[in-house]
Design an enzyme around this catalytic site. Structure first.
Site, PDB file in Angstrom:
ATOM      1  N   ASP A  49       0.867  -1.172   0.000  1.00  0.00           N
ATOM      2  CA  ASP A  49       0.000   0.000   0.000  1.00  0.00           C
ATOM      3  C   ASP A  49       0.910   1.230   0.000  1.00  0.00           C
ATOM      4  O   ASP A  49       1.996   1.183   0.564  1.00  0.00           O
ATOM      5  CB  ASP A  49      -0.850  -0.071   1.285  1.00  0.00           C
ATOM      6  CG  ASP A  49      -1.555   1.223   1.567  1.00  0.00           C
ATOM      7  OD1 ASP A  49      -2.237   1.707   0.661  1.00  0.00           O
ATOM      8  OD2 ASP A  49      -1.415   1.745   2.681  1.00  0.00           O
ATOM      9  N   GLU A  63      15.942 -47.134   8.332  1.00  0.00           N
ATOM     10  CA  GLU A  63      15.329 -48.086   9.275  1.00  0.00           C
ATOM     11  C   GLU A  63      14.372 -49.014   8.536  1.00  0.00           C
ATOM     12  O   GLU A  63      14.363 -50.232   8.732  1.00  0.00           O
ATOM     13  CB  GLU A  63      14.566 -47.332  10.371  1.00  0.00           C
ATOM     14  CG  GLU A  63      15.473 -46.534  11.297  1.00  0.00           C
ATOM     15  CD  GLU A  63      14.774 -45.341  11.922  1.00  0.00           C
ATOM     16  OE1 GLU A  63      13.523 -45.356  12.011  1.00  0.00           O
ATOM     17  OE2 GLU A  63      15.458 -44.392  12.316  1.00  0.00           O
ATOM     18  N   ASN A  65      14.886 -42.366   8.474  1.00  0.00           N
ATOM     19  CA  ASN A  65      13.697 -43.223   8.568  1.00  0.00           C
ATOM     20  C   ASN A  65      13.690 -44.298   7.488  1.00  0.00           C
ATOM     21  O   ASN A  65      13.342 -45.446   7.727  1.00  0.00           O
ATOM     22  CB  ASN A  65      12.421 -42.379   8.431  1.00  0.00           C
ATOM     23  CG  ASN A  65      12.006 -41.794   9.761  1.00  0.00           C
ATOM     24  OD1 ASN A  65      12.867 -41.488  10.578  1.00  0.00           O
ATOM     25  ND2 ASN A  65      10.724 -41.663   9.993  1.00  0.00           N
TER      26      ASN A  65
END
Lengths: 80, 989
Positions: free
Chosen positions: B434, B791, B788
């Site tokens: 603005d 695993e 992960n």
């Protein structure tokens, strides 16, 4: 009774935690309870409305049925 | 509608159903819901109606049944009505209605008050110039309700808490907790839920504290207005104003309702908060065209705007929810804030992970069954695998990164209302700013004083109060001061000047140059002031002076030049006038508001003509100056690959001048053109949106439409604004930034980030912080997904080969929640690259795990799983667990940013070392502390276990180092080949 340290610590922590947190948790609990009450009220209102609708429906059906019967009788009398 | 009188008060009840056959009338009565006392009163009151047989009020439904006999006089006249669906379900949470709202006020859009004459407006409002009577005002207040606009309710504690929990990563966590609970692992499930609670608690506490801080910035609004009632001036609370009240306004008043001007005296109003127009708008009683935009309705005064100068009378035409201000608020309510880019990306990633996890679980289960394992064991293994696939550490890592970023932004005076916004800032591709109050100060200043020899240096200018009429700069400043209609008073050492922004700027400049306004007014007392009028764009003031009277004139340069016959150098001929007009044009093209000044001696005792024969004094150029760092911000944004678009309610040329000042190039469009282009078929897809840099004369709706159009093109939009008119766009943008503690309450309530200061460079710093968060999250995600996956690969591999289970569920939890999370945290809290703002933003649709990184993740995961498998072969499941964990810890430094970014060393390495070292220490403890060993199902450590730990820690770094070295060698070799080949080609005949 045998003193069990882990249980004692767990209980003590829970008690102390609830005292310390009550100032912060209470407003949240109030809001949660308010939401629960609102929900309950809404369910009650909906149920009552549906009950009334059914009542109105049956009343109207009954009135129409009785009026039809009454008209039938009236016509019968007129024919006679 | 049936109106019931209870205790003398009219209560309009809505007919829900009227069945003539059964003579039953069902009414919905406002205020009856949950109020059994009202129910009893209604029953008593209505029972007294003639012909009524039974009345039954039901507070549970808020409705009332009225059964009447065949001769009920009034009720039988009611027409039979069908089922009114809308009235069937009064929302139980609705507040009890205060007063009947009928008859509804027409919204201001439907009634073009600005296009009607004063007499017509008074007639329609059923009032006159002396205002309403007290009784009529009271009756209207009762009928229409109080003049209040409900503020945006603050975010409730419940919604704050819900926002923390209802996210994709938290859903992942809760899903894995549920899976663990189903598998019978209560400890695991409890641990995961503890992580959920910790995450939610941290986020909740921070957002709650920020909400409280923002609430303390709420401004207290003045609540009194002066109105005429019974022809007498009265002070009335703003909330008691009604349509038809005649309001008296003067400079400094904040308008309490929408009103139509009846009469005005130099009345001008600062409408910047509502329209974005930086110049105060002159107001008058003459009607304007019916289709005039809000900013050009000069016959109207709008609530929330402030009177800059003059005074006047106006009749109130809209109060409460019918006001223009309330319409903007409604627009804000209807706008839905978009989800943050991160939550969108995590959503996508989550779907893939879930699919992968389910696939692996099914595969593992099928293989287990094929090998003839017991069903219970197969199920347990499958759930454990599902848990292993989910990156439980991700939410806590993401929360930590965001919170750290919030803290850094807080230190720079920026309050982040939604935690996720800190990351969204990093992806910003377009900033919509603005102009008035955001890029500029919304405060006029004298920038140029030209008295014939070019611009005078205002900083060093010292006026000569003893020779006002002789010294040209002193004469110009004195003329501007004496000709202005301002109110100057002192508050201690502070001089307070009340009046229009332009005149305040002139008087301030005169004071700054050493002129004493009070002394000057005593020396040159004003005898008369002739105002601007239709076609006359200048003000003439007549003063007594030591050697007879003087007249000063100030106004539009074209007209002032016409009034002047000479200047300081002598008579003005056609060429001199041409020169002056050109100078005026040059100043105007520079974006200045230009005023010209003239003076002459007059005989105050004679009523002579005062519209000619003036001596031209000079030009004054005024401007709303840029805020500190505005141009710098836009330059930095360009360097950071972010486009800026200026949005303003101002005229096109003013907006263009500001764009030039801040070095912005591109197309300038006005709102009508934008609306036309957006509404044309395929209009939002054209490349015009890429060229546009300035939008002028825009309304709140236009700003919001532009933000939406940009978002639809895939841009990540930040909106920076401060006014009420910016609020809808602030909400519609990906990130809304309210600029300054003085910004409007509504803007602050809608923004995601609130800046306490007004230095716009803060936005760019925030973008930098957001990018750091993004970079760190990418690195953390790489680490967590690779670990992960390793695993999973180990578990699935063992299952396929019908080997023993290499990892127990509790070992998986240990890996996921402790040894994975600490290095993940270390990566998430990295300080960030120094050149973060010198590169373009990541493409908005770039996934969190791009293709090449996904390949890296798979490669690294297989390497770590291979190490685990080696451990399995050499020492069984305990060594497999030990080596896999060590490999994962050794993998953390591999995921850090390349070292060259930090000039060969890492900043903030201490934190990284402590966190990763802590994880290594914990793993060491798991090997040696018997209770921990017992929980994790590990035997007493052997030299092989420690050797495995050391190998696992070192190997990922070594392999990664070798891999990088190899790529570097290949890269060095590749350009040489590419240089040699063309050289050979050139040399060959």
């Amino acid at each position: 009774m045998k003193f069990h340290l882990p249980s004692f610590l767990l209980g003590y922590t829970a008690g102390a935690g609830s005292v310390l947190l009550s100032r912060h948790v209470r407003p949240l609990l109030v809001e949660l309870a308010t939401s629960a009450y609102r929900f309950g009220d809404m369910v009650m209102a909906r149920t009552a409305i549906k009950q009334e609708d059914l009542e109105d429906l049956l009343a109207e059906a009954k009135a129409r049925a009785r009026r039809a019967t009454a008209n039938g009788h009236a016509n019968g009398h007129a024919r006679a | 509608m049936v109106v019931i009188l209870i205790d003398g008060q009219a209560s309009p009840a809505k007919v829900v159903r009227h069945a003539v056959a059964s003579r039953r009338l069902r009414l919905a009565v406002p205020g009856l819901l949950g109020n059994r006392y009202m129910g009893r009163r209604l029953e008593r009151t209505l029972h007294a109606w003639p012909g009524v047989e039974e009345v039954k009020a039901e507070p549970r439904s808020g409705r009332l049944l009225l059964r009447y006999g065949p001769e009920a006089p009034l009720l039988e006249r009611l027409e039979e009505e069908g089922e009114d669906v809308s009235s069937e379900a009064p929302a139980a949470h609705e507040p009890p209605p205060r007063r009947p709202q009928a008859p509804a006020q027409p919204p201001p859009d439907e009634e073009p008050w600005h296009a009607r004459t004063v007499d017509e407006v008074l007639r329609r409002c059923r009032t006159d110039r002396q205002g309403l009577s007290r009784a009529e005002a009271a009756a209207r207040l009762k009928r229409h309700g109080a003049n209040v606009v409900n503020g945006c309710p603050p975010r409730s504690r419940w919604s704050l808490l819900r926002a923390q929990v209802a996210t994709v990563p938290m859903g992942l966590l809760m899903g894995s907790a549920a899976a663990s609970a189903l598998a019978g692992d209560v400890l695991e499930s409890t641990a995961i839920l503890a992580v959920v609670g910790l995450n939610a608690g941290i986020g909740y506490r921070i957002e709650r504290r920020n909400e409280a801080l923002l609430a303390s910035w709420q401004r207290l609004e003045a609540g009194q207005a002066q109105v005429l009632r019974d022809g007498v001036l009265q002070d009335v609370p703003a909330s008691d104003l009604v349509v038809g009240d005649v309001l008296l306004v003067r400079a400094g008043d904040v308008l309490p309702a929408d009103a139509r001007v009846l009469e005005s005296h130099r009345l001008s109003v600062d409408e910047a908060p509502l329209t974005g127009e930086s110049e105060p708008q002159p107001k008058g009683a003459d009607p304007v065209a019916e289709d005039a935009p809000l900013a050009e309705r000069h016959a109207m005064l709008y609530a929330g705007t402030a009177v800059s100068s003059g005074h006047g009378r106006a009749v109130i035409v809209a109060t409460g929810s019918a006001m223009a201000l309330a319409r903007v608020r409604k627009l804000v309510e209807e706008t839905v804030a978009p989800p943050t880019p991160m939550s969108r990306k995590l959503d996508r990633l989550d779907r893939r992970v879930a699919l992968f996890s389910v696939g692996a679980t099914v595969l593992s289960g099928a293989v287990g069954l094929a090998h003839g394992r017991p069903l219970a064991q197969v199920l347990r293994g499958a759930v454990a695998l599902g848990v292993a696939a989910l990156p439980e550490g991700l939410p806590i890592v993401a929360t930590a990164a965001l919170v750290r970023s919030m803290q850094r932004l807080h230190a720079r005076g920026m309050v982040v209302r939604r935690v996720a916004s800190a990351e969204a800032l990093g992806g910003v591709t377009v900033i919509c700013a603005d102009k008035t109050g955001t890029l500029t100060r919304n405060e006029m200043r004298l920038e140029v004083l030209d008295v014939g020899q070019g611009a005078v240096d205002l900083a060093s200018l010292r006026a000569r109060p003893d020779a006002v009429l002789e010294d040209a700069p002193s004469l110009a400043l004195a003329a501007a001061l004496l000709n202005s209609d301002v109110d100057v008073h002192r508050n201690g050492h502070e001089v307070i000047i009340a009046g229009s922004a332009t005149e305040r700027a002139l008087v301030t400049a005169a004071h700054d140059a050493g002129l004493d306004g009070a002394q000057l007014r005593r020396a040159y007392p004003r005898r008369r002031l002739m105002e601007r009028s239709e076609g006359i764009h200048y003000v003439v003031s007549l003063h007594e002076a030591p050697e007879g009277g003087v007249a000063f004139v100030k106004g539009a340069p074209e007209q002032i030049i016409r009034l002047c016959s000479r200047d300081a150098n002598g008579p003005l001929d056609a060429r001199s006038r041409e020169r002056l007009l050109k100078r005026n044009q040059a100043l105007a093209e520079d974006g200045l508001r230009v005023l010209a000044l003239g003076w002459r001696r007059v005989d105050l005792s004679r009523d002579e003509a005062r519209d000619a024969d003036y001596t031209f004094i000079g030009f004054m150029g005024l401007r709303d100056p840029l805020r500190e760092g505005a141009a710098d911000t836009l330059r930095q944004a360009r360097v950071a690959g972010i486009r800026t678009i200026i949005l303003t309610g101002d005229q096109k040329h003013t907006a263009e001048a500001v764009a030039r000042q801040v070095g912005l190039r591109g197309e300038t469009l006005v709102a009508k053109e934008v609306t036309a282009r957006l509404s044309s078929p395929g209009g939002a897809e054209g490349d015009w949106l890429e060229r546009v840099s300035v939008l002028a004369r825009v309304t709140p709706e236009d700003k919001m439409a532009l933000v939406r159009a940009l978002r639809a093109r895939g841009e990540i939009v930040a909106m920076a604004g401060d006014g009420i008119n910016d609020a809808p766009a602030l909400k519609a943008a990906d990130v809304g930034v309210a600029v300054g503690a003085r910004s409007s309450d509504m803007a602050r309530q809608m923004a995601d980030v609130v800046m306490a200061g007004e230095d716009l460079r803060g936005i760019i710093h925030a973008v930098g912080e957001g990018r750091i968060v993004q970079d760190n999250l990418r690195r953390s995600i790489r680490f967590l997904f690779a670990t992960n996956l390793s695993e999973m690969a180990l578990v699935v591999g063992a299952s396929l080969l019908n080997a023993r289970e290499p990892l127990l569920p509790l070992q998986l939890l240990w890996l996921n929640l402790l040894t994975d999370t600490l290095p993940g945290l270390a990566l998430a809290l990295e300080p960030g690259d120094a050149d973060i703002l010198d590169r373009p933003p990541a493409p908005p649709d770039a996934p969190l795990l791009p293709g090449d990184m996904a390949r890296q993740v798979v490669r690294d995961a297989l390497l770590m799983a291979g190490l685990g498998a080696a451990g399995m072969v050499l020492g069984g499941p305990p060594l497999a667990f030990g080596m896999l964990t060590a490999a994962q810890l050794g993998y953390a430094p591999v995921c850090r940013a390349p070292r060259h970014i930090h000039g060969g060393g890492y900043q903030g390495s201490g934190r990284f070392t402590v966190l990763v070292g802590g994880a290594v220490a914990m793993q060491g403890l798991a090997l040696v502390v018997p209770p921990l060993r017992a929980v994790l199902g590990l035997p007493a450590p052997t030299w092989r276990a420690f050797a495995g730990l050391a190998t696992g820690l070192v190997l990922p770094m070594t392999v990664s180092g070798l891999y990088r070295q190899g790529r570097r060698v290949l890269r060095r070799a590749a350009p040489r080949a590419s240089v040699l080949v063309p050289a050979d080609l050139e040399m060959s005949p």
